[in-house]
Design a protein around this motif. Structure first.
Motif, short mmCIF file in Angstrom:
data_model
loop_
_atom_site.label_atom_id
_atom_site.label_comp_id
_atom_site.label_asym_id
_atom_site.label_seq_id
_atom_site.Cartn_x
_atom_site.Cartn_y
_atom_site.Cartn_z
N PHE A 33 -26.92 62.22 -68.63
CA PHE A 33 -26.70 60.86 -69.10
C PHE A 33 -27.82 60.43 -70.04
CE2 PHE A 33 -24.30 61.09 -65.23
CZ PHE A 33 -23.12 60.48 -65.59
N VAL A 34 -27.47 59.50 -70.92
CA VAL A 34 -28.42 58.91 -71.86
C VAL A 34 -28.70 57.49 -71.38
CG1 VAL A 34 -28.85 58.23 -74.25
CG2 VAL A 34 -27.55 60.32 -73.75
N ALA A 35 -29.98 57.14 -71.30
CA ALA A 35 -30.36 55.81 -70.81
C ALA A 35 -31.23 55.09 -71.83
CB ALA A 35 -31.11 55.94 -69.49
N TYR A 36 -31.12 53.77 -71.80
CA TYR A 36 -31.94 52.90 -72.63
C TYR A 36 -32.64 51.92 -71.70
CZ TYR A 36 -33.20 49.22 -75.96
OH TYR A 36 -33.89 48.30 -76.70
N GLU A 37 -33.95 51.80 -71.85
CA GLU A 37 -34.73 50.87 -71.02
C GLU A 37 -34.69 49.49 -71.66
OE1 GLU A 37 -38.70 52.34 -70.33
OE2 GLU A 37 -37.94 54.40 -70.22
N THR A 38 -34.18 48.53 -70.91
CA THR A 38 -34.13 47.15 -71.40
C THR A 38 -35.13 46.30 -70.64
OG1 THR A 38 -32.74 45.21 -71.76
CG2 THR A 38 -32.22 46.55 -69.83
N GLU A 39 -35.61 45.26 -71.28
CA GLU A 39 -36.53 44.34 -70.61
C GLU A 39 -35.81 43.12 -70.04
OE1 GLU A 39 -38.64 41.79 -73.97
OE2 GLU A 39 -38.76 43.94 -74.42
N TYR A 40 -34.47 43.10 -70.20
CA TYR A 40 -33.69 41.96 -69.74
C TYR A 40 -32.79 42.35 -68.57
CZ TYR A 40 -35.18 40.36 -74.30
OH TYR A 40 -35.94 40.03 -75.39
N LYS A 41 -32.99 41.69 -67.44
CA LYS A 41 -32.18 41.95 -66.25
C LYS A 41 -30.69 41.75 -66.53
CE LYS A 41 -35.46 40.46 -62.71
NZ LYS A 41 -35.67 39.54 -61.59
N THR A 42 -30.38 40.74 -67.30
CA THR A 42 -28.98 40.34 -67.50
C THR A 42 -28.16 41.36 -68.28
OG1 THR A 42 -29.64 39.07 -69.44
CG2 THR A 42 -29.47 37.88 -67.34
N GLU A 43 -28.77 42.24 -69.04
CA GLU A 43 -27.99 43.22 -69.79
C GLU A 43 -28.00 44.60 -69.16
OE1 GLU A 43 -29.48 43.30 -73.80
OE2 GLU A 43 -31.13 44.62 -73.30
N ALA A 44 -28.67 44.77 -68.04
CA ALA A 44 -28.79 46.08 -67.40
C ALA A 44 -27.56 46.46 -66.59
CB ALA A 44 -30.02 46.10 -66.50
N ASP A 45 -27.23 47.75 -66.61
CA ASP A 45 -26.18 48.30 -65.77
C ASP A 45 -26.75 48.70 -64.41
OD1 ASP A 45 -24.15 48.29 -67.83
OD2 ASP A 45 -25.27 49.95 -68.74
N VAL A 46 -28.00 49.15 -64.43
CA VAL A 46 -28.66 49.59 -63.21
C VAL A 46 -30.06 49.00 -63.17
CG1 VAL A 46 -29.41 51.60 -61.86
CG2 VAL A 46 -27.45 51.79 -63.37
N TRP A 47 -30.41 48.42 -62.02
CA TRP A 47 -31.78 47.98 -61.79
C TRP A 47 -32.44 49.08 -60.98
CZ3 TRP A 47 -31.82 42.10 -60.24
CH2 TRP A 47 -31.24 41.36 -61.27
N VAL A 48 -33.49 49.67 -61.53
CA VAL A 48 -34.12 50.84 -60.93
C VAL A 48 -35.49 50.49 -60.37
CG1 VAL A 48 -35.05 53.14 -61.43
CG2 VAL A 48 -32.89 52.42 -62.45
N TYR A 49 -35.69 50.91 -59.13
CA TYR A 49 -37.01 50.84 -58.50
C TYR A 49 -37.52 52.27 -58.43
CZ TYR A 49 -40.66 50.23 -55.00
OH TYR A 49 -41.86 50.24 -54.34
N LEU A 50 -38.70 52.51 -59.00
CA LEU A 50 -39.28 53.84 -58.98
C LEU A 50 -40.14 54.02 -57.74
CD1 LEU A 50 -40.39 54.18 -62.71
CD2 LEU A 50 -38.30 55.01 -61.63
N THR A 51 -39.97 55.17 -57.10
CA THR A 51 -40.75 55.48 -55.92
C THR A 51 -41.52 56.78 -56.11
OG1 THR A 51 -40.66 55.84 -53.53
CG2 THR A 51 -38.82 56.70 -54.80
N ASP A 52 -42.64 56.89 -55.42
CA ASP A 52 -43.43 58.12 -55.43
C ASP A 52 -43.09 58.99 -54.22
OD1 ASP A 52 -44.81 57.41 -57.75
OD2 ASP A 52 -46.32 56.31 -56.62
N ILE A 53 -42.20 58.49 -53.37
CA ILE A 53 -41.83 59.20 -52.14
C ILE A 53 -40.39 59.68 -52.28
CG2 ILE A 53 -41.60 58.99 -49.63
CD1 ILE A 53 -43.56 56.56 -49.90
N PRO A 54 -40.18 60.99 -52.40
CA PRO A 54 -38.83 61.51 -52.64
C PRO A 54 -37.80 61.09 -51.60
CG PRO A 54 -40.46 63.25 -52.90
CD PRO A 54 -41.18 62.04 -52.38
N THR A 55 -38.17 60.95 -50.36
CA THR A 55 -37.20 60.61 -49.32
C THR A 55 -36.75 59.15 -49.38
OG1 THR A 55 -39.02 60.19 -47.77
CG2 THR A 55 -38.01 62.39 -47.73
N GLU A 56 -37.43 58.31 -50.14
CA GLU A 56 -37.00 56.92 -50.31
C GLU A 56 -35.84 56.79 -51.29
OE1 GLU A 56 -40.63 53.81 -49.56
OE2 GLU A 56 -40.36 54.57 -51.59
N ALA A 57 -35.67 57.76 -52.13
CA ALA A 57 -34.65 57.71 -53.18
C ALA A 57 -33.31 58.16 -52.62
CB ALA A 57 -35.07 58.59 -54.35
#
Length: 110
Positions: A33-57
């Motif tokens: 997939f191709v992704a574009y990082e937006t700074e606006y919540k309202t135009e996002a398809d996915v809100w992503v939280y990044l984790t450093d712990i693989p089991t949290e994902a």
């Protein structure tokens, strides 16, 4: 168009993968997939939280773990500088409970 992306995301994240391990590629042709990082919540398809712990994902959670090892990734993503090229518009959140998929009224009926 957005409803098609939502359906694609639903299918993608309904797999039996136990985590959303993501590998970032520099080559568009090898990406799932191709992704574009937006700074606006309202135009996002996915809100992503990044984790450093693989089991949290977990699948369908919007919680992603980026791996440096391509072979262990569930999905390979290419980040573009052009919004019109993107399959997904990604908004990064610092709040884990905000992570997930968006649904907008204007998508209904399309």
């Amino acid at each position: 168009m957005r409803i098609l992306i939502f359906i694609a995301l639903s299918i993608l994240f309904s797999t039996n993968a136990s985590a959303q391990k993501i590998y970032k590629t520099d080559f568009k042709q090898e990406a799932d997939f191709v992704a574009y990082e937006t700074e606006y919540k309202t135009e996002a398809d996915v809100w992503v939280y990044l984790t450093d712990i693989p089991t949290e994902a977990k699948k369908r959670s919007g919680i992603w773990y980026f791996t440096d090892i391509r072979a262990e990734a569930d999905y390979i993503i290419y980040f573009t500088s052009f919004k019109t090229e993107a399959d997904w518009l990604i908004y990064y959140t610092d709040i884990k409970t905000e992570a997930g998929y968006t649904y907008r009224e204007e998508d209904e009926g399309k």
